[in-house]
Design a protein around this motif. Structure first.
Motif, PDB file in Angstrom:
ATOM      1  N   VAL A   1      40.770  26.605  25.616  1.00 31.34           N
ATOM      2  CA  VAL A   1      39.638  26.740  24.689  1.00 31.34           C
ATOM      3  C   VAL A   1      38.314  26.549  25.420  1.00 31.34           C
ATOM      4  N   LYS A   2      38.307  25.697  26.428  1.00 26.73           N
ATOM      5  CA  LYS A   2      37.086  25.452  27.195  1.00 26.73           C
ATOM      6  C   LYS A   2      36.850  26.557  28.226  1.00 26.73           C
ATOM      7  N   GLN A   3      37.877  26.892  28.981  1.00 29.91           N
ATOM      8  CA  GLN A   3      37.706  27.874  30.052  1.00 29.91           C
ATOM      9  C   GLN A   3      37.494  29.293  29.523  1.00 29.91           C
ATOM     10  N   LEU A   4      37.898  29.560  28.286  1.00 32.46           N
ATOM     11  CA  LEU A   4      37.674  30.883  27.690  1.00 32.46           C
ATOM     12  C   LEU A   4      36.420  30.911  26.813  1.00 32.46           C
ATOM     13  N   ASP A   5      35.579  29.909  26.976  1.00 37.03           N
ATOM     14  CA  ASP A   5      34.313  29.841  26.239  1.00 37.03           C
ATOM     15  C   ASP A   5      33.161  29.966  27.234  1.00 37.03           C
ATOM     16  N   TYR A   6      32.412  31.038  27.120  1.00 32.47           N
ATOM     17  CA  TYR A   6      31.293  31.324  28.021  1.00 32.47           C
ATOM     18  C   TYR A   6      30.256  30.200  28.034  1.00 32.47           C
ATOM     19  N   ARG A   7      30.196  29.427  26.983  1.00 33.62           N
ATOM     20  CA  ARG A   7      29.210  28.340  26.894  1.00 33.62           C
ATOM     21  C   ARG A   7      29.636  27.096  27.659  1.00 33.62           C
ATOM     22  N   HIS A   8      30.906  27.022  28.063  1.00 31.59           N
ATOM     23  CA  HIS A   8      31.413  25.835  28.764  1.00 31.59           C
ATOM     24  C   HIS A   8      30.814  25.771  30.171  1.00 31.59           C
ATOM     25  N   MET A   9      30.255  24.624  30.499  1.00 35.01           N
ATOM     26  CA  MET A   9      29.629  24.435  31.799  1.00 35.01           C
ATOM     27  C   MET A   9      30.306  23.276  32.517  1.00 35.01           C
ATOM     28  N   PRO A  10      30.387  23.280  33.825  1.00 38.30           N
ATOM     29  CA  PRO A  10      29.552  24.049  34.726  1.00 38.30           C
ATOM     30  C   PRO A  10      30.061  25.468  35.009  1.00 38.30           C
ATOM     31  N   CYS A  11      31.322  25.771  34.699  1.00 37.69           N
ATOM     32  CA  CYS A  11      31.802  27.127  34.933  1.00 37.69           C
ATOM     33  C   CYS A  11      32.973  27.404  33.997  1.00 37.69           C
ATOM     34  N   ASN A  12      33.318  28.683  33.874  1.00 42.17           N
ATOM     35  CA  ASN A  12      34.393  29.077  32.979  1.00 42.17           C
ATOM     36  C   ASN A  12      34.943  30.430  33.418  1.00 42.17           C
ATOM     37  N   PHE A  13      36.085  30.806  32.872  1.00 40.45           N
ATOM     38  CA  PHE A  13      36.712  32.076  33.226  1.00 40.45           C
ATOM     39  C   PHE A  13      35.889  33.284  32.788  1.00 40.45           C
ATOM     40  N   VAL A  14      35.218  33.184  31.658  1.00 41.90           N
ATOM     41  CA  VAL A  14      34.511  34.337  31.080  1.00 41.90           C
ATOM     42  C   VAL A  14      33.383  34.807  31.981  1.00 41.90           C
ATOM     43  N   GLU A  15      32.649  33.883  32.568  1.00 41.73           N
ATOM     44  CA  GLU A  15      31.502  34.285  33.375  1.00 41.73           C
ATOM     45  C   GLU A  15      31.894  35.017  34.654  1.00 41.73           C
ATOM     46  N   ILE A  16      33.147  34.875  35.086  1.00 42.75           N
ATOM     47  CA  ILE A  16      33.541  35.605  36.301  1.00 42.75           C
ATOM     48  C   ILE A  16      34.381  36.853  36.013  1.00 42.75           C
ATOM     49  N   PHE A  17      34.554  37.201  34.743  1.00 39.18           N
ATOM     50  CA  PHE A  17      35.264  38.447  34.414  1.00 39.18           C
ATOM     51  C   PHE A  17      34.765  39.632  35.238  1.00 39.18           C
ATOM     52  N   PRO A  18      33.455  39.870  35.303  1.00 42.34           N
ATOM     53  CA  PRO A  18      32.983  41.052  36.036  1.00 42.34           C
ATOM     54  C   PRO A  18      33.346  41.050  37.523  1.00 42.34           C
ATOM     55  N   ARG A  19      33.581  39.883  38.079  1.00 38.68           N
ATOM     56  CA  ARG A  19      33.868  39.790  39.508  1.00 38.68           C
ATOM     57  C   ARG A  19      35.352  39.850  39.846  1.00 38.68           C
ATOM     58  N   LEU A  20      36.223  39.819  38.833  1.00 39.07           N
ATOM     59  CA  LEU A  20      37.657  39.823  39.083  1.00 39.07           C
ATOM     60  C   LEU A  20      38.135  41.123  39.717  1.00 39.07           C
ATOM     61  N   THR A  21      37.411  42.197  39.470  1.00 36.80           N
ATOM     62  CA  THR A  21      37.835  43.516  39.974  1.00 36.80           C
ATOM     63  C   THR A  21      36.942  44.015  41.101  1.00 36.80           C
ATOM     64  N   GLU A  22      36.218  43.128  41.765  1.00 32.75           N
ATOM     65  CA  GLU A  22      35.320  43.541  42.863  1.00 32.75           C
ATOM     66  C   GLU A  22      36.041  44.346  43.925  1.00 32.75           C
ATOM     67  N   LYS A  23      37.198  43.899  44.320  1.00 28.40           N
ATOM     68  CA  LYS A  23      37.940  44.590  45.380  1.00 28.40           C
ATOM     69  C   LYS A  23      38.307  46.008  44.943  1.00 28.40           C
ATOM     70  N   MET A  24      38.648  46.173  43.680  1.00 28.37           N
ATOM     71  CA  MET A  24      39.052  47.493  43.173  1.00 28.37           C
ATOM     72  C   MET A  24      37.871  48.453  43.141  1.00 28.37           C
ATOM     73  N   ARG A  25      36.649  47.939  42.990  1.00 28.26           N
ATOM     74  CA  ARG A  25      35.457  48.794  42.933  1.00 28.26           C
ATOM     75  C   ARG A  25      34.972  49.210  44.308  1.00 28.26           C
ATOM     76  N   ARG A  26      35.322  48.461  45.330  1.00 35.93           N
ATOM     77  CA  ARG A  26      34.842  48.752  46.676  1.00 35.93           C
ATOM     78  C   ARG A  26      35.649  49.871  47.318  1.00 35.93           C
ATOM     79  N   LYS A  27      34.997  50.727  48.041  1.00 37.56           N
ATOM     80  CA  LYS A  27      35.693  51.820  48.765  1.00 37.56           C
ATOM     81  C   LYS A  27      35.287  51.806  50.208  1.00 37.56           C
TER      82      LYS A  27
END
Length: 176
Positions: free
Chosen positions: A150-176
């Motif tokens: 409940v905490k890690q899936l809440d973007y408001r949870h600080m200092p960090c959480n799973f939601v805020e790094i969603f965009p970075r999970l696929t960085e390797k897949m975007r790189r060519k």
């Protein structure tokens, strides 16, 4: 610092059981009730038998589905011969989240003492999707959700959480 707005996450629930039906699935229902109460979206829900390939295939299908952000499975994490959920998860993971199992064990120790050593709860990431395997008891599902997810899936949870790094999970897949 301004307060962050809540971001709903789309979560699929998989119950692994040779004997339960949807009507009898207390652990899966516990997770559904909690995720909806928290403001998240139930993306899908299924029950599958304790069959490694079937479980892994379903996990892969959800990871490939852009409408699923997180998969939580319940059941099949024990030590018996039919308990193959953890192995199925590991078949799919690109990265493991070792600390998830450790933190879950700490939470469990406070509730069930040394019986917590029997859990093989696990977490990982594949194709930009978070995957978690929880034990099949409603109590374990409550503990994992209430104390960790409940905490890690809440973007408001600080200092960090799973939601805020969603965009970075696929960085390797975007790189060519």
């Amino acid at each position: 610092m301004a307060e962050r707005e809540f971001i709903p996450v789309r979560i699929a629930i998989l119950t692994v059981s040779d004997s339960r039906s949807l009507a009898e699935d207390r652990s899966g229902q516990t997770l559904v009730d909690r995720l909806e109460k928290a403001g998240h979206v139930l993306a899908d829900r299924k029950i599958l038998p304790d069959e490694r390939e079937e479980i892994a295939d379903q996990l892969r299908a959800w990871c490939a589905d852009p409408a699923v952000d997180v998969v939580i499975s319940t059941g099949g994490t024990g030590l018996t011969g039919r308990d193959v959920t953890v192995e199925a998860h590991h078949d799919v993971y690109e990265k493991t989240m070792d600390a998830f199992g450790t933190v879950f064990t700490i939470v469990s120790m406070n509730k069930i003492g040394t019986s917590a050593v029997q859990s093989r709860a696990t977490g990982g990431v594949a194709q930009g999707t978070y995957l978690f395997a929880l034990p099949g008891s409603p109590g374990a599902c409550k503990d994992a959700w209430d104390e960790i997810l409940v905490k890690q899936l809440d973007y408001r949870h600080m200092p960090c959480n799973f939601v805020e790094i969603f965009p970075r999970l696929t960085e390797k897949m975007r790189r060519k």
